[in-house]
Design an enzyme around this catalytic site. Structure first.
Site, short mmCIF file in Angstrom:
data_model
loop_
_atom_site.label_atom_id
_atom_site.label_comp_id
_atom_site.label_asym_id
_atom_site.label_seq_id
_atom_site.Cartn_x
_atom_site.Cartn_y
_atom_site.Cartn_z
N HIS B 123 -77.30 55.06 -22.32
CA HIS B 123 -78.66 54.53 -22.31
C HIS B 123 -78.82 53.68 -23.57
CE1 HIS B 123 -83.06 54.77 -22.85
NE2 HIS B 123 -83.15 55.12 -21.57
N ASP B 200 -76.22 63.00 -26.50
CA ASP B 200 -77.51 62.59 -25.97
C ASP B 200 -77.79 63.51 -24.78
OD1 ASP B 200 -79.57 61.51 -24.52
OD2 ASP B 200 -78.78 59.45 -24.50
N GLN B 203 -80.94 63.74 -20.45
CA GLN B 203 -80.90 64.08 -19.02
C GLN B 203 -80.31 65.46 -18.77
OE1 GLN B 203 -82.46 62.54 -16.74
NE2 GLN B 203 -82.83 60.56 -17.70
N LYS B 226 -89.13 64.78 -20.35
CA LYS B 226 -88.29 64.80 -19.14
C LYS B 226 -88.05 66.23 -18.67
CE LYS B 226 -85.68 60.70 -20.58
NZ LYS B 226 -86.08 59.61 -19.70
N CYS B 365 -82.54 51.04 -18.44
CA CYS B 365 -82.11 50.98 -19.84
C CYS B 365 -80.61 51.17 -19.99
CB CYS B 365 -82.84 52.01 -20.69
SG CYS B 365 -84.61 51.77 -20.73
#
Ligand SMILES: Cc1ncc(COP(=O)(O)O)c(C=O)c1O
Lengths: 138, 408
Positions: B123, B200, B203, B226, B365
């Site tokens: 991303h 990261d 998600q 999220k 993104c």
């Protein structure tokens, strides 16, 4: 409930069979820009005649039905216009030609071709001042 | 398994109509999830009964606010199995967490010629901060390529990790392919090469159990919004020794121990990195979101996503001209990006919206990822704890309708 009003026949027709699609070999200017929302890119090539009017115009790129239909309609509409008239071509005029209700996000798609065309037109020297300049040199 | 009808009744927004008579089918949780009433009420309750600044007052409300805010931090620490809540720093979102590392750790540790390893599926949040750092320092960025099925080329990783590599930063779950990357293995490869690893988890955190000790990652960032929580808050996890050695990121109140006109000394962890009045209600809401997900059980959340994704991939394969990008359901989280021959993703999203279905269209993104695939954009349906097979059936029916409009 499917409201298809945005996707009138004319829009789908133009999406599937675009007008003025391609490139010009001898363009006076070429300009391209993207729609930051989707990354779609449109390029517009313009050839002026000796009077500074749009003699030929072509566009290329990939995008949604609205941006593609709008590019077809716009490039047809500006043929024969002077550089000044191209620069003054209004958003409202183009949106009226497209003639379907658009959400705010989609207005950006619809106006991408106009943005590209105008940005290129503003980058061009004024034909009058160009001639003036040549006359002065002579 | 999850009790989906029960879960659906927890999300007030799922009872709303997008257009008269058209109920919402929310398939855009990967962009931002909806919020259960438990989270909404926790924040509402804070504003009604406890609102005060934290770490500053000795009055009753300030103490209660501080306790609630710090209790949320402890819950988040347990949620990711962090050894110590002091290693959990509140930030505004994943993007800020990664920027904190790039600015604070990066500026102190990256020198000209050093290498930063990323992947081609990142991303922009885990790409641009490193580009800015590399540009500033004259460092080199390398990328682990992805294969045709949307998984990382793991065989390429060892050679890309050189003695000049200082950090390997990668996503645990791709927000486009949905690919679940082998985090533990990648962290180990980084460590073997003498580099640190940043994960990261934007998600991953909403969809699967996280364990920073098992992964042994050095940094990890994710956003509350999220994962059933509010916007405006996320966390950066960092190993204590690294965080201790790093200079502050932002300066001001709260992050100091002692200020004189000649200079200042820094507060201890985690407050050293938390300058100014924080997002207090959001922190408390984040804690409530973690409680909510723990109540469901992250194993169950993951199993439900696998089930729905499996069902969706099967159902979508019946739509002619539709191409799903990314790996099979067994290797992905509930994120499904696709293209449909003859219809641009924007138009798909627009037509689906008329049926109340919210999906995302664009590059999500991840422009370099799309560029490598030779496309500008995809349509993306993402699934979450409240997603049902009926909703997937409606998605498929709506895609067929879209094709009709385009005479396909
Ligand atoms: C994989 C990944 N990383 C980072 C981000 C950035 O998250 P945020 O916008 O909350 O900072 C996102 C989501 O937008 C994401 O999907």
């Amino acid at each position: 409930m499917l409201d298809e009003s945005m996707y009138r026949e004319q829009i789908i027709d133009l999406y599937q069979n675009p007008l003025n699609y391609g490139h010009l070999e001898d363009a006076d200017w070429t300009y391209e820009e993207d729609n930051p929302l989707c990354g779609d890119v449109i390029e517009v090539d313009v050839k002026l005649d000796e009077n500074g009017r749009v003699a030929d115009i072509a566009w290329s790129g990939d995008g949604c039905a609205i941006s593609q239909a709008s590019a077809s309609l716009l490039t047809d509409a500006v043929k024969g216009l002077t550089l000044e008239e191209v620069r003054n071509f209004s958003k409202e005029e183009l949106l009226e030609m497209i003639g379907v209700p658009l959400s705010m996000a989609r207005v950006k798609c619809a106006l991408l071709s106009l943005k590209v065309l105008k940005a290129g037109a503003y980058g061009m020297p004024d034909p009058k001042s160009l001639h003036q300049h040549i006359d002065d040199e002579a | 398994m999850l009790n989906v009808p029960q879960i659906r009744s927890d999300f007030p927004i799922l009872a709303t109509e997008v257009y008269p008579g058209v109920p919402l089918i929310y398939l855009d949780s990967a962009a931002s999830s909806q919020k259960p009433v438990q989270v909404i009420e926790a924040m509402d309750d804070y504003y009604r009964h406890t609102n005060a600044n934290v770490h500053r007052g000795i009055h009753r409300l300030s103490e209660e606010a501080t306790n609630a805010y710090e209790a949320a931090r402890a819950k988040i620490a347990r949620f990711i199995n962090a050894p110590d809540p002091a290693e959990v720093i509140y930030v505004s979102n994943t993007t800020e967490g990664i920027n904190l590392v790039a600015y604070s750790w990066g500026r102190a540790n990256i020198q000209a010629g050093d290498e930063i390893l990323l992947t081609e599926m990142e991303h922009h949040a885990n790409l641009v901060p490193w580009q800015v750092l590399a540009e500033e320092k004259g460092a080199v960025i390398k990328y682990v390529p992805f294969l045709a099925d949307g998984t990382l080329d793991l065989t390429a990783v060892p050679a890309l990790l050189t003695e000049r590599t200082k950090i390997f930063a990668f996503t645990a779950v791709s927000n486009v392919f949905g690919t679940v990357n082998p985090v533990k293995q990648l962290v180990k490869l980084a460590h073997d090469a003498g580099a640190i690893a940043l994960v990261d988890a934007a998600q991953a955190a909403p969809r699967m159990p996280l364990d920073v000790q098992d992964w042994d990652c050095d940094f990890m960032a994710f956003s509350a919004h999220k994962m059933c929580g509010p916007t405006g808050i996320g966390i950066l996890y960092g190993k204590r020794a690294l965080l201790e050695a790093m200079p502050p990121f932002q300066a001001g109140g709260d992050m100091i121990r002692r200020v004189t006109l000649e200079g200042s000394t820094w507060n201890e962890l985690p407050w050293k990195f938390e300058a100014g009045t924080p997002a207090i209600a959001e922190g408390i809401g984040f804690g409530a979101a973690v409680d909510y997900l723990n109540g469901l059980g992250m194993e169950n959340v993951h199993a439900h996503e696998q089930f729905i994704t499996n069902y969706a991939l099967e159902a979508l394969s019946e739509v002619g001209g539709l191409r799903v990008i990314g790996p099979p359901a067994s290797q992905r989280g509930g994120v499904t990006a696709f293209t449909l021959e003859g219809i641009h993703p924007h138009d798909i999203a627009e037509l689906l919206d008329k049926d109340g279905i919210a999906i995302r269209a664009g590059h999500h993104c991840a422009m370099p990822l799309h560029h490598k695939l030779g496309i500008n954009s995809t349509a993306r349906a993402s699934f979450y704890v409240h997603t049902t097979t009926e909703e997937i059936d409606k998605l498929v029916a709506s895609l067929h309708r879209a094709k009709k409009v385009f005479r396909l």
